[in-house]
Design an enzyme around this catalytic site. Structure first.
Site, PDB file in Angstrom:
ATOM      1  N   SER A  75      16.071   8.262   2.068  1.00  0.00           N
ATOM      2  CA  SER A  75      14.714   8.171   2.618  1.00  0.00           C
ATOM      3  C   SER A  75      14.733   8.291   4.138  1.00  0.00           C
ATOM      4  CB  SER A  75      14.091   6.815   2.271  1.00  0.00           C
ATOM      5  OG  SER A  75      14.087   6.594   0.895  1.00  0.00           O
TER       6      SER A  75
ATOM      7  N   ASN B 102       7.701   9.737   5.380  1.00  0.00           N
ATOM      8  CA  ASN B 102       8.003   8.383   5.843  1.00  0.00           C
ATOM      9  C   ASN B 102       7.733   8.206   7.337  1.00  0.00           C
ATOM     10  OD1 ASN B 102       8.581   7.203   3.415  1.00  0.00           O
ATOM     11  ND2 ASN B 102      10.737   7.789   3.452  1.00  0.00           N
TER      12      ASN B 102
ATOM     13  N   GLU C 187      10.331  16.459  -0.842  1.00  0.00           N
ATOM     14  CA  GLU C 187      10.649  17.006   0.478  1.00  0.00           C
ATOM     15  C   GLU C 187      12.048  17.614   0.422  1.00  0.00           C
ATOM     16  OE1 GLU C 187       8.556  14.534   4.024  1.00  0.00           O
ATOM     17  OE2 GLU C 187       9.960  13.379   2.829  1.00  0.00           O
TER      18      GLU C 187
ATOM     19  N   HIS D 134      14.244  14.776  -1.073  1.00  0.00           N
ATOM     20  CA  HIS D 134      13.601  13.458  -1.021  1.00  0.00           C
ATOM     21  C   HIS D 134      12.454  13.392  -2.028  1.00  0.00           C
ATOM     22  CE1 HIS D 134      11.100  10.286   1.232  1.00  0.00           C
ATOM     23  NE2 HIS D 134      12.029   9.683   0.531  1.00  0.00           N
TER      24      HIS D 134
HETATM   25  N1  LIG Z   1      12.668   3.342  -4.153  1.00  0.00           N
HETATM   26  C1  LIG Z   1      11.941   4.340  -3.666  1.00  0.00           C
HETATM   27  O1  LIG Z   1      10.693   4.332  -3.730  1.00  0.00           O
HETATM   28  C2  LIG Z   1      12.615   5.531  -3.049  1.00  0.00           C
HETATM   29  C3  LIG Z   1      11.867   6.685  -2.800  1.00  0.00           C
HETATM   30  C4  LIG Z   1      12.515   7.814  -2.276  1.00  0.00           C
HETATM   31  C5  LIG Z   1      13.869   7.749  -1.979  1.00  0.00           C
HETATM   32  N2  LIG Z   1      14.562   6.604  -2.228  1.00  0.00           N
HETATM   33  C6  LIG Z   1      16.010   6.596  -1.941  1.00  0.00           C
HETATM   34  O2  LIG Z   1      16.717   6.732  -3.162  1.00  0.00           O
HETATM   35  C7  LIG Z   1      17.973   6.042  -3.073  1.00  0.00           C
HETATM   36  C8  LIG Z   1      18.071   5.043  -4.219  1.00  0.00           C
HETATM   37  O3  LIG Z   1      16.988   4.136  -4.133  1.00  0.00           O
HETATM   38  P1  LIG Z   1      16.546   3.264  -5.392  1.00  0.00           P
HETATM   39  O4  LIG Z   1      15.240   2.668  -5.043  1.00  0.00           O
HETATM   40  O5  LIG Z   1      16.714   4.070  -6.641  1.00  0.00           O
HETATM   41  O6  LIG Z   1      17.679   2.129  -5.355  1.00  0.00           O
HETATM   42  P2  LIG Z   1      18.143   1.153  -6.546  1.00  0.00           P
HETATM   43  O7  LIG Z   1      18.747  -0.023  -5.868  1.00  0.00           O
HETATM   44  O8  LIG Z   1      17.049   0.946  -7.527  1.00  0.00           O
HETATM   45  O9  LIG Z   1      19.272   2.007  -7.290  1.00  0.00           O
HETATM   46  C9  LIG Z   1      20.470   2.362  -6.664  1.00  0.00           C
HETATM   47  C10 LIG Z   1      21.513   2.481  -7.748  1.00  0.00           C
HETATM   48  O10 LIG Z   1      22.676   3.045  -7.158  1.00  0.00           O
HETATM   49  C11 LIG Z   1      23.772   2.388  -7.739  1.00  0.00           C
HETATM   50  N3  LIG Z   1      24.925   2.582  -6.874  1.00  0.00           N
HETATM   51  C12 LIG Z   1      25.320   1.886  -5.817  1.00  0.00           C
HETATM   52  N4  LIG Z   1      26.428   2.419  -5.298  1.00  0.00           N
HETATM   53  C13 LIG Z   1      26.730   3.483  -6.062  1.00  0.00           C
HETATM   54  C14 LIG Z   1      27.731   4.451  -6.038  1.00  0.00           C
HETATM   55  N5  LIG Z   1      28.696   4.411  -5.119  1.00  0.00           N
HETATM   56  N6  LIG Z   1      27.702   5.437  -6.980  1.00  0.00           N
HETATM   57  C15 LIG Z   1      26.722   5.475  -7.913  1.00  0.00           C
HETATM   58  N7  LIG Z   1      25.742   4.560  -7.983  1.00  0.00           N
HETATM   59  C16 LIG Z   1      25.751   3.589  -7.056  1.00  0.00           C
HETATM   60  C17 LIG Z   1      23.362   0.956  -7.913  1.00  0.00           C
HETATM   61  O11 LIG Z   1      24.170   0.297  -8.877  1.00  0.00           O
HETATM   62  C18 LIG Z   1      21.912   1.127  -8.364  1.00  0.00           C
HETATM   63  O12 LIG Z   1      21.804   1.216  -9.777  1.00  0.00           O
HETATM   64  C19 LIG Z   1      18.020   5.425  -1.679  1.00  0.00           C
HETATM   65  O13 LIG Z   1      18.702   6.285  -0.812  1.00  0.00           O
HETATM   66  C20 LIG Z   1      16.544   5.329  -1.301  1.00  0.00           C
HETATM   67  O14 LIG Z   1      16.330   5.327   0.085  1.00  0.00           O
HETATM   68  C21 LIG Z   1      13.983   5.493  -2.768  1.00  0.00           C
END
Ligand SMILES: NC(=O)c1ccc[n+]([C@@H]2O[C@H](COP(=O)([O-])OP(=O)(O)OC[C@H]3O[C@@H](n4cnc5c(N)ncnc54)[C@H](O)[C@@H]3O)[C@@H](O)[C@H]2O)c1
Length: 285
Positions: free
Chosen positions: A120, A191, A153, A141
């Site tokens: 993000s 963002n 994105e 993104h």
């Molecule tokens: N939550 C949102 O609304 C949103 C929106 C757009 C982008 N993002 C981005 O997406 C990414 C994930 O966010 P999220 O909300 O899904 O987080 P989350 O915490 O729900 O999920 C992350 C997952 O990654 C796993 N993980 C951690 N280290 C790992 C590794 N080395 N290899 C594989 N899996 C691993 C964790 O166990 C977890 O299940 C982040 O970079 C975040 O900034 C999030």
């Protein structure tokens, strides 16, 4: 190059939804997380979403079953990344962990494999520099929840090739998403604009001007937004949102991004939003 097999890293809030969208569009997907319970949790959420779609007559049972059958879960990174054409990374929002993961993948994946990060806020160019294929690296993104939100994105890093960009823009269309291309800049488009709006709402609450419920209500009723800033913060994850504040505050040197007190304290208390059952609002288990 034609993309056929996609690996999604992280089966959390974003990863499981991204895997679903790809499988629904006919791609073979390997979904990888660090523990089997996280992988199974992601697959269960996909199954629940698909079952709901069938019940609401938005999808046939055959299509739902075919979608699920295209997704295979993994804990072993080497197995998950074998012979894939694209890796979409959706692991925790931490620069060092993302870099280490892509460095490892660089040695495991075929030379043609494209790498995309769903970060993000982190600098796509910097993550790409941890690999020997920055020309095949870019940001993808997505928005939460991926099966519902229409846009993606597509972020061109300093060394992303035009060919890589074209392949991913084309893929977005095949996935039924609208790509929005932009350069690698803090917060990209969405963002960068969202942060000041959300942050100022949090400050209003800090100042005691209104309750967070009333601030959400005011924005929803005045602008027809589907969610207010506090509801959205809880959905995204307050621990992720604050990385955004800190990164943009550091990079853009503007106080509009400086984290609000209530935001800092929620994160410190472990009340990250829906994923922990408690954010500004309470969600239960
Ligand atoms: N939550 C949102 O609304 C949103 C929106 C757009 C982008 N993002 C981005 O997406 C990414 C994930 O966010 P999220 O909300 O899904 O987080 P989350 O915490 O729900 O999920 C992350 C997952 O990654 C796993 N993980 C951690 N280290 C790992 C590794 N080395 N290899 C594989 N899996 C691993 C964790 O166990 C977890 O299940 C982040 O970079 C975040 O900034 C999030």
């Amino acid at each position: 190059m034609e993309i056929k097999r996609i690996c999604v890293l992280g089966a959390g809030a974003m990863g499981h939804g991204i895997a679903q969208v790809c499988a629904q569009a006919g791609y073979d997907v390997s979904l990888r997380d660090i523990e089997d319970k996280f992988v199974q949790g992601g697959i269960d959420r996909i199954r629940k979403f698909l079952d709901g779609s069938v019940e609401r007559k938005k999808m046939t049972r055959e299509k739902a079953d075919a979608t699920l059958s295209r997704i295979k879960g993994y804990v072993d990174l080497k197995e998950a990344a074998r012979d894939v054409d694209l890796v979409i990374e959706a692991i925790i929002e931490n620069m060092e962990i993302k870099k280490a993961t892509f460095k490892e993948l660089d040695a495991l994946c075929p030379a043609h494999t494209i790498f995309a990060s769903n970060t993000s806020y982190q600098c796509v160019t910097e993550i790409a520099a941890a690999t020997k294929r920055p020309d095949k690296f870019l940001g993808m993104h997505w928005f939460n929840p991926p099966p519902i939100m229409r846009g993606v994105e597509v972020i061109k890093g300093e060394k992303t090739s035009q060919e890589t960009l074209d392949i991913i823009v084309d893929l977005c269309h095949k996935l039924g998403k609208q790509p929005g291309v932009c350069k690698d800049s803090p917060g990209f488009i969405v963002n960068r604009l969202l942060q000041p709006w959300r942050n100022e709402s949090f400050r209003l609450y800090d100042e005691g001007v209104a309750s967070f419920q009333d601030i959400d209500k005011a924005l929803k009723t005045a602008y027809n937004f589907r969610m207010g800033p506090f509801e959205l913060g809880d959905l995204v994850g307050l621990e992720i949102a604050i990385v955004g504040n800190e990164t943009m505050y550091r990079e853009l040197k503007s106080d509009v991004f400086k984290p609000a007190r209530c935001h800092i304290m929620k994160v410190r208390a472990g009340d990250w939003g829906r994923k922990t059952g408690q954010g500004f609002y309470e969600y239960g288990k």
